[in-house]
Design a protein around this motif. Structure first.
Motif, mmCIF file in Angstrom:
data_model
loop_
_atom_site.group_PDB
_atom_site.id
_atom_site.type_symbol
_atom_site.label_atom_id
_atom_site.label_comp_id
_atom_site.label_asym_id
_atom_site.label_seq_id
_atom_site.Cartn_x
_atom_site.Cartn_y
_atom_site.Cartn_z
ATOM 1 N N ASN A 111 -23.737 -20.834 25.089
ATOM 2 C CA ASN A 111 -24.006 -20.878 23.651
ATOM 3 C C ASN A 111 -25.503 -20.789 23.376
ATOM 4 O O ASN A 111 -25.935 -20.147 22.420
ATOM 5 N N LEU A 112 -26.297 -21.454 24.208
ATOM 6 C CA LEU A 112 -27.748 -21.425 24.030
ATOM 7 C C LEU A 112 -28.301 -20.027 24.265
ATOM 8 O O LEU A 112 -29.206 -19.579 23.554
ATOM 9 N N LEU B 195 -41.432 -20.615 6.460
ATOM 10 C CA LEU B 195 -41.639 -20.538 7.903
ATOM 11 C C LEU B 195 -41.291 -21.868 8.576
ATOM 12 O O LEU B 195 -40.611 -21.899 9.610
ATOM 13 N N CYS B 196 -41.759 -22.974 7.987
ATOM 14 C CA CYS B 196 -41.470 -24.299 8.549
ATOM 15 C C CYS B 196 -39.973 -24.585 8.542
ATOM 16 O O CYS B 196 -39.411 -25.063 9.536
ATOM 17 N N GLU B 197 -39.326 -24.303 7.429
ATOM 18 C CA GLU B 197 -37.902 -24.633 7.291
ATOM 19 C C GLU B 197 -37.031 -23.786 8.221
ATOM 20 O O GLU B 197 -36.045 -24.290 8.781
ATOM 21 N N ILE B 198 -37.389 -22.526 8.402
ATOM 22 C CA ILE B 198 -36.633 -21.675 9.321
ATOM 23 C C ILE B 198 -36.754 -22.203 10.746
ATOM 24 O O ILE B 198 -35.760 -22.311 11.470
ATOM 25 N N GLN B 199 -37.985 -22.540 11.148
ATOM 26 C CA GLN B 199 -38.175 -23.022 12.515
ATOM 27 C C GLN B 199 -37.476 -24.361 12.744
ATOM 28 O O GLN B 199 -36.907 -24.598 13.813
ATOM 29 N N GLN B 200 -37.488 -25.229 11.749
ATOM 30 C CA GLN B 200 -36.774 -26.503 11.872
ATOM 31 C C GLN B 200 -35.283 -26.271 12.098
ATOM 32 O O GLN B 200 -34.666 -26.869 12.990
ATOM 33 N N ALA B 201 -34.703 -25.388 11.279
ATOM 34 C CA ALA B 201 -33.270 -25.105 11.406
ATOM 35 C C ALA B 201 -32.972 -24.403 12.727
ATOM 36 O O ALA B 201 -31.948 -24.659 13.361
ATOM 37 N N ARG B 202 -33.859 -23.505 13.140
ATOM 38 C CA ARG B 202 -33.653 -22.785 14.398
ATOM 39 C C ARG B 202 -33.628 -23.759 15.577
ATOM 40 O O ARG B 202 -32.729 -23.706 16.427
ATOM 41 N N LEU B 203 -34.598 -24.656 15.641
ATOM 42 C CA LEU B 203 -34.665 -25.601 16.756
ATOM 43 C C LEU B 203 -33.476 -26.557 16.748
ATOM 44 O O LEU B 203 -32.934 -26.905 17.809
ATOM 45 N N LEU B 204 -33.054 -26.983 15.564
ATOM 46 C CA LEU B 204 -31.892 -27.867 15.473
ATOM 47 C C LEU B 204 -30.634 -27.144 15.955
ATOM 48 O O LEU B 204 -29.798 -27.725 16.665
ATOM 49 N N THR B 205 -30.522 -25.878 15.607
ATOM 50 C CA THR B 205 -29.340 -25.105 16.022
ATOM 51 C C THR B 205 -29.360 -24.839 17.522
ATOM 52 O O THR B 205 -28.317 -24.903 18.191
ATOM 53 N N LEU B 206 -30.514 -24.555 18.068
ATOM 54 C CA LEU B 206 -30.625 -24.388 19.522
ATOM 55 C C LEU B 206 -30.276 -25.690 20.245
ATOM 56 O O LEU B 206 -29.631 -25.672 21.302
ATOM 57 N N GLN B 207 -30.694 -26.815 19.671
ATOM 58 C CA GLN B 207 -30.343 -28.099 20.272
ATOM 59 C C GLN B 207 -28.829 -28.304 20.255
ATOM 60 O O GLN B 207 -28.243 -28.776 21.237
ATOM 61 N N ALA B 208 -28.185 -27.939 19.146
ATOM 62 C CA ALA B 208 -26.723 -28.059 19.059
ATOM 63 C C ALA B 208 -26.048 -27.160 20.086
ATOM 64 O O ALA B 208 -25.082 -27.560 20.740
ATOM 65 N N ASP C 67 -27.320 -26.089 22.916
ATOM 66 C CA ASP C 67 -27.595 -26.657 24.227
ATOM 67 C C ASP C 67 -26.670 -27.845 24.517
ATOM 68 O O ASP C 67 -26.119 -27.966 25.615
ATOM 69 N N MET C 68 -26.492 -28.698 23.513
ATOM 70 C CA MET C 68 -25.619 -29.863 23.695
ATOM 71 C C MET C 68 -24.166 -29.436 23.881
ATOM 72 O O MET C 68 -23.424 -30.034 24.676
ATOM 73 N N MET C 69 -23.741 -28.399 23.174
ATOM 74 C CA MET C 69 -22.374 -27.925 23.350
ATOM 75 C C MET C 69 -22.160 -27.402 24.767
ATOM 76 O O MET C 69 -21.111 -27.639 25.376
ATOM 77 N N ASP C 70 -23.151 -26.719 25.307
ATOM 78 C CA ASP C 70 -23.051 -26.237 26.686
ATOM 79 C C ASP C 70 -22.930 -27.400 27.668
ATOM 80 O O ASP C 70 -22.223 -27.302 28.679
#
Length: 408
Positions: free
Chosen positions: A78-79, A308-321, A323-326
């Protein structure tokens, strides 16, 4: 958490980005106008199969499927898939080119994880090959489907068959002329425990008793050729072998289906927001108002920087999700999945709204993809569980966690 990309991932991202630039962006407007002409509703754009063949040849095919299913998928985690979904999200319809389009992705995952050999041979193989399309029938007009236990569609055993009766709507993909199979969620035992009443069953679209009543529009758009349909099921009979996994396993299947799907949706949304930011920046850099470049106004710079800040925040949170799912599966990642489902669509709406404002009247038209992005983000605030359901459960779990810690 290590979000550094491997050489394999960098290569796939470069290949996908190059493919989009060479084959997709140049025909984006042509595709839009063809599919939005009434005489072409519910027809497939003539150039699609050629693009699919090119993507298949480049190895950009079935990228979403986490486990290597034979030789039809690169077997990404997923990551690893998340940044690829973001790239595809920059053009709303492009996922189908790579056989990564909902609802087929979720339906293929269901069949790959839970389907028996017969079901996989008959339906999964042609879906993985991109030869047919499918639909997922869950939501119903007569009940509040945000609580899926409300579903009333009945699936009753009679001899060697199941008889299905019910009315579904927002059945994505059901209008597509290539759609051949429905996955239907209904109740096999209304008297069982609350989350053991429901089952999922395969219903071929051409089965007697299946009526596609009408297409449903979203903000006046019909999303041709896939569409969203209202479907009536009247005494629809299918063999018992069409039941997936077993009676009462519907919620179990749904959770296995929706977890990855929510990550896919959120990464595509981040791709929409990222492209909106790029378009906004390009627009304000080339226009003047009141004797000054628009980019020189402080309010515009604030819009760009906040986006720019809000996109990166959401991107990192989604990557974390992802990663955790994996690492821990859907159950282990459920709180992060709820967080991204709450955050990503709202963030995309906000960023796209700013971009639309920077374009003025043009931002409301079909001359840019922004209006489509805004509508898509609004849809995902309801699809796969409305915001309120995710916030209700996330808030409940958070309060319980900290209240329990305080008593220790």
């Amino acid at each position: 958490m290590n979000f550094d990309y491997t050489e394999k991932m960098k290569s796939l991202q470069e290949k996908l980005t190059h493919f989009m630039k060479e084959h997709v962006y140049p025909i984006e407007n042509d595709y839009f106008h063809w599919t939005h002409s009434p005489e072409n509703f519910w027809k497939v754009w003539p150039g699609l199969e050629d693009l699919k063949a090119k993507a298949h040849e480049k190895g950009l095919w079935n990228l979403f499927l986490p486990a290597n299913y034979g030789e039809v998928s690169p077997g990404l985690s997923n990551l690893e898939y998340a940044p690829l979904a973001e790239i595809m999200g920059k053009v709303i319809w492009s996922s189908e080119i790579f056989n990564c389009s909902a609802p087929d992705t979720g339906n293929m995952e269901v069949l790959a994880k839970y389907g028996n050999h017969e079901q996989q041979e008959r339906w999964l193989k042609p879906l993985l090959a991109g030869k047919i399309r499918s639909a997922f029938l869950m939501t119903e007009p007569e009940v509040a489907s945000s609580d899926a236990t409300n579903i009333q569609c009945s699936i009753k055993a009679e001899g060697d068959e199941y008889v299905i009766n019910g009315r579904k709507w927002w059945s994505s993909g059901a209008m597509d002329p290539r759609c051949e199979i429905f996955i239907v969620m209904g109740k096999t035992d209304p008297e069982a425990a609350r989350h053991s009443q429901q089952s999922m069953i395969l219903v071929p679209k051409n089965t007697p008793g299946v009526t596609v009543v009408r297409p449903l529009s979203v903000f006046g758009e019909y999303d041709s050729p896939a569409g969203h349909a209202e479907v009536l099921l009247e005494n629809v009979r299918v063999p018992k072998s069409h039941l997936i996994l077993g009676e009462g396993r519907g919620f179990e299947i749904a959770q296995g289906r929706l977890g990855p799907g929510r990550i896919h949706h959120c990464m595509r949304l981040i791709g929409m927001a990222q492209r909106a930011l790029e378009l906004m920046s390009q627009r304000v850099a080339t226009r003047e108002a009141f004797g000054r470049p628009i980019a020189a106004f402080s309010s515009i710079r604030q819009d760009v920087s906040k986006s720019l800040c809000e996109i990166q925040q959401a991107r990192l949170l989604t990557l974390q999700a992802a990663d955790m799912m994996d690492k821990a599966g859907t159950k282990g990642a459920k709180e992060l999945i709820s967080m991204i489902k709450i955050v990503a669509p709202r963030m995309t709406q906000t960023v796209v709204d700013r971009a639309m404002q920077s374009f003025g009247g043009m931002g409301l038209s079909a001359d840019t993809p922004l209006a489509g992005f805004f509508g898509a983000a609004r849809v995902i605030r309801l699809a796969d569980g409305p915001d309120e359901v995710h916030m209700h459960q996330l808030g409940k779990n958070t309060i319980m966690k900290y209240a329990t810690e305080a008593t220790k």
